[in-house]
Design an enzyme around this catalytic site. Structure first.
Site, PDB file in Angstrom:
ATOM      1  N   PRO A   1      91.671 116.047 -10.402  1.00  0.00           N
ATOM      2  CA  PRO A   1      92.120 114.705 -10.735  1.00  0.00           C
ATOM      3  C   PRO A   1      92.804 114.604 -12.097  1.00  0.00           C
ATOM      4  O   PRO A   1      92.424 115.272 -13.053  1.00  0.00           O
ATOM      5  CB  PRO A   1      90.834 113.876 -10.711  1.00  0.00           C
ATOM      6  N   ASN A   2      93.824 113.777 -12.113  1.00  0.00           N
ATOM      7  CA  ASN A   2      94.601 113.406 -13.294  1.00  0.00           C
ATOM      8  C   ASN A   2      95.517 114.509 -13.814  1.00  0.00           C
ATOM      9  O   ASN A   2      96.296 114.270 -14.729  1.00  0.00           O
ATOM     10  CB  ASN A   2      93.692 112.901 -14.428  1.00  0.00           C
TER      11      ASN A   2
ATOM     12  N   ARG B   1      99.775 112.302 -20.173  1.00  0.00           N
ATOM     13  CA  ARG B   1      98.400 111.947 -20.504  1.00  0.00           C
ATOM     14  C   ARG B   1      97.898 112.759 -21.694  1.00  0.00           C
ATOM     15  O   ARG B   1      97.818 113.979 -21.631  1.00  0.00           O
ATOM     16  CB  ARG B   1      97.503 112.235 -19.285  1.00  0.00           C
TER      17      ARG B   1
ATOM     18  N   TYR C   1      96.111 117.897 -23.956  1.00  0.00           N
ATOM     19  CA  TYR C   1      96.527 118.673 -22.792  1.00  0.00           C
ATOM     20  C   TYR C   1      97.911 119.293 -22.908  1.00  0.00           C
ATOM     21  O   TYR C   1      98.345 120.011 -22.017  1.00  0.00           O
ATOM     22  CB  TYR C   1      96.462 117.783 -21.537  1.00  0.00           C
TER      23      TYR C   1
ATOM     24  N   ASN D   1      91.299 124.532 -11.558  1.00  0.00           N
ATOM     25  CA  ASN D   1      91.113 123.563 -12.625  1.00  0.00           C
ATOM     26  C   ASN D   1      90.639 122.287 -11.946  1.00  0.00           C
ATOM     27  O   ASN D   1      91.435 121.506 -11.441  1.00  0.00           O
ATOM     28  CB  ASN D   1      92.406 123.321 -13.408  1.00  0.00           C
TER      29      ASN D   1
ATOM     30  N   ALA E   1      87.916 116.657 -14.262  1.00  0.00           N
ATOM     31  CA  ALA E   1      86.636 115.989 -14.511  1.00  0.00           C
ATOM     32  C   ALA E   1      85.584 116.302 -13.454  1.00  0.00           C
ATOM     33  O   ALA E   1      84.385 116.227 -13.737  1.00  0.00           O
ATOM     34  CB  ALA E   1      86.854 114.486 -14.610  1.00  0.00           C
TER      35      ALA E   1
ATOM     36  N   HIS F   1      82.484 118.581 -14.143  1.00  0.00           N
ATOM     37  CA  HIS F   1      81.273 118.126 -14.816  1.00  0.00           C
ATOM     38  C   HIS F   1      80.384 117.258 -13.934  1.00  0.00           C
ATOM     39  O   HIS F   1      79.281 116.903 -14.354  1.00  0.00           O
ATOM     40  CB  HIS F   1      81.652 117.348 -16.082  1.00  0.00           C
TER      41      HIS F   1
ATOM     42  N   ASP G   1      79.031 123.487  -4.126  1.00  0.00           N
ATOM     43  CA  ASP G   1      78.647 123.960  -2.788  1.00  0.00           C
ATOM     44  C   ASP G   1      79.838 124.533  -2.032  1.00  0.00           C
ATOM     45  O   ASP G   1      79.700 125.526  -1.311  1.00  0.00           O
ATOM     46  CB  ASP G   1      78.004 122.835  -1.985  1.00  0.00           C
TER      47      ASP G   1
ATOM     48  N   GLU H   1      87.438 129.612 -12.846  1.00  0.00           N
ATOM     49  CA  GLU H   1      87.528 128.247 -13.371  1.00  0.00           C
ATOM     50  C   GLU H   1      88.420 128.245 -14.608  1.00  0.00           C
ATOM     51  O   GLU H   1      88.249 129.092 -15.491  1.00  0.00           O
ATOM     52  CB  GLU H   1      86.118 127.765 -13.727  1.00  0.00           C
TER      53      GLU H   1
ATOM     54  N   HIS I   1      90.511 125.648 -17.665  1.00  0.00           N
ATOM     55  CA  HIS I   1      90.723 124.352 -18.312  1.00  0.00           C
ATOM     56  C   HIS I   1      91.794 124.529 -19.376  1.00  0.00           C
ATOM     57  O   HIS I   1      91.827 125.550 -20.069  1.00  0.00           O
ATOM     58  CB  HIS I   1      89.440 123.835 -18.964  1.00  0.00           C
TER      59      HIS I   1
ATOM     60  N   SER J   1      92.124 122.567 -22.111  1.00  0.00           N
ATOM     61  CA  SER J   1      91.495 122.358 -23.413  1.00  0.00           C
ATOM     62  C   SER J   1      90.198 123.160 -23.498  1.00  0.00           C
ATOM     63  O   SER J   1      89.662 123.618 -22.485  1.00  0.00           O
ATOM     64  CB  SER J   1      91.198 120.867 -23.624  1.00  0.00           C
TER      65      SER J   1
ATOM     66  N   ARG K   1      84.881 119.474 -27.147  1.00  0.00           N
ATOM     67  CA  ARG K   1      85.165 118.073 -26.824  1.00  0.00           C
ATOM     68  C   ARG K   1      83.869 117.295 -26.648  1.00  0.00           C
ATOM     69  O   ARG K   1      82.809 117.723 -27.091  1.00  0.00           O
ATOM     70  CB  ARG K   1      86.054 118.015 -25.579  1.00  0.00           C
TER      71      ARG K   1
ATOM     72  N   ARG L   1      81.361 117.003 -21.443  1.00  0.00           N
ATOM     73  CA  ARG L   1      82.239 118.047 -20.908  1.00  0.00           C
ATOM     74  C   ARG L   1      81.676 119.458 -21.120  1.00  0.00           C
ATOM     75  O   ARG L   1      82.236 120.423 -20.634  1.00  0.00           O
ATOM     76  CB  ARG L   1      83.621 117.956 -21.548  1.00  0.00           C
TER      77      ARG L   1
END
Length: 146
Positions: free
Chosen positions: A11-12, A19, A24, A75, A78, A81, A88, A99, A101, A103, A108, A112
């Site tokens: 998301p985002n 943003r 970012y 990635n 959010a 978290h 699962d 995984e 990210h 940032s 942060r 997070r």
């Protein structure tokens, strides 16, 4: 099986470049797609690139990658978290997941600092901006491409 790697974004991330560029960066998701495609080609990978703001779609991408790819760079944004469902889903597939990210999530907000998915991923790369994706592809090539 192909030499395909699925890159999945949560998301985002479609708002990258607009943003919070101080956190970012100013590259768009399209630019990150191009970076991944180029880095993947240099490493001998074909890249499938996905983004969704919807948790169920991300689960569908993960499950679909299990049949078409040799691994996933994820990635989860959010959802990293908060999502037991993504945890699962990763556990349910037989290919490795790295995984990533943009940032450094540990520098942060405290919420997070906890990842619901790290324990079921092969590894975690964070804090290197768009290069986090490239580093994940390089790590993936060195540890999984036999």
């Amino acid at each position: 099986m192909s030499n395909r790697v699925s890159v999945i974004n949560g998301p985002n991330l479609n708002m990258l470049g607009k943003r919070e560029p101080g956190i970012y960066g100013d590259l768009s998701l399209t630019s990150i797609h191009e970076l991944c495609t180029k880095a993947g080609a240099e490493l001998g990978f074909e890249i499938d690139f996905h983004q969704s703001n919807h948790e169920g779609n991300i689960i569908d991408f993960l499950q679909g990658a299990n049949d078409t790819a040799i691994g996933v760079v994820l990635n989860a944004g959010a959802y990293t978290h908060t999502s037991v469902a993504l945890h699962d889903a990763i556990r349910s597939i037989s290919i490795p997941v790295i995984e990533v990210h943009l940032s450094n999530v540990h520098a942060r907000e405290k919420f997070r600092h906890k990842s619901m998915i790290s324990s079921v991923c092969q590894g975690v790369i964070c804090g290197f901006g768009p290069n986090s994706y490239k580093l994940a592809l390089q790590a993936f090539a060195e540890t999984n491409n036999s």
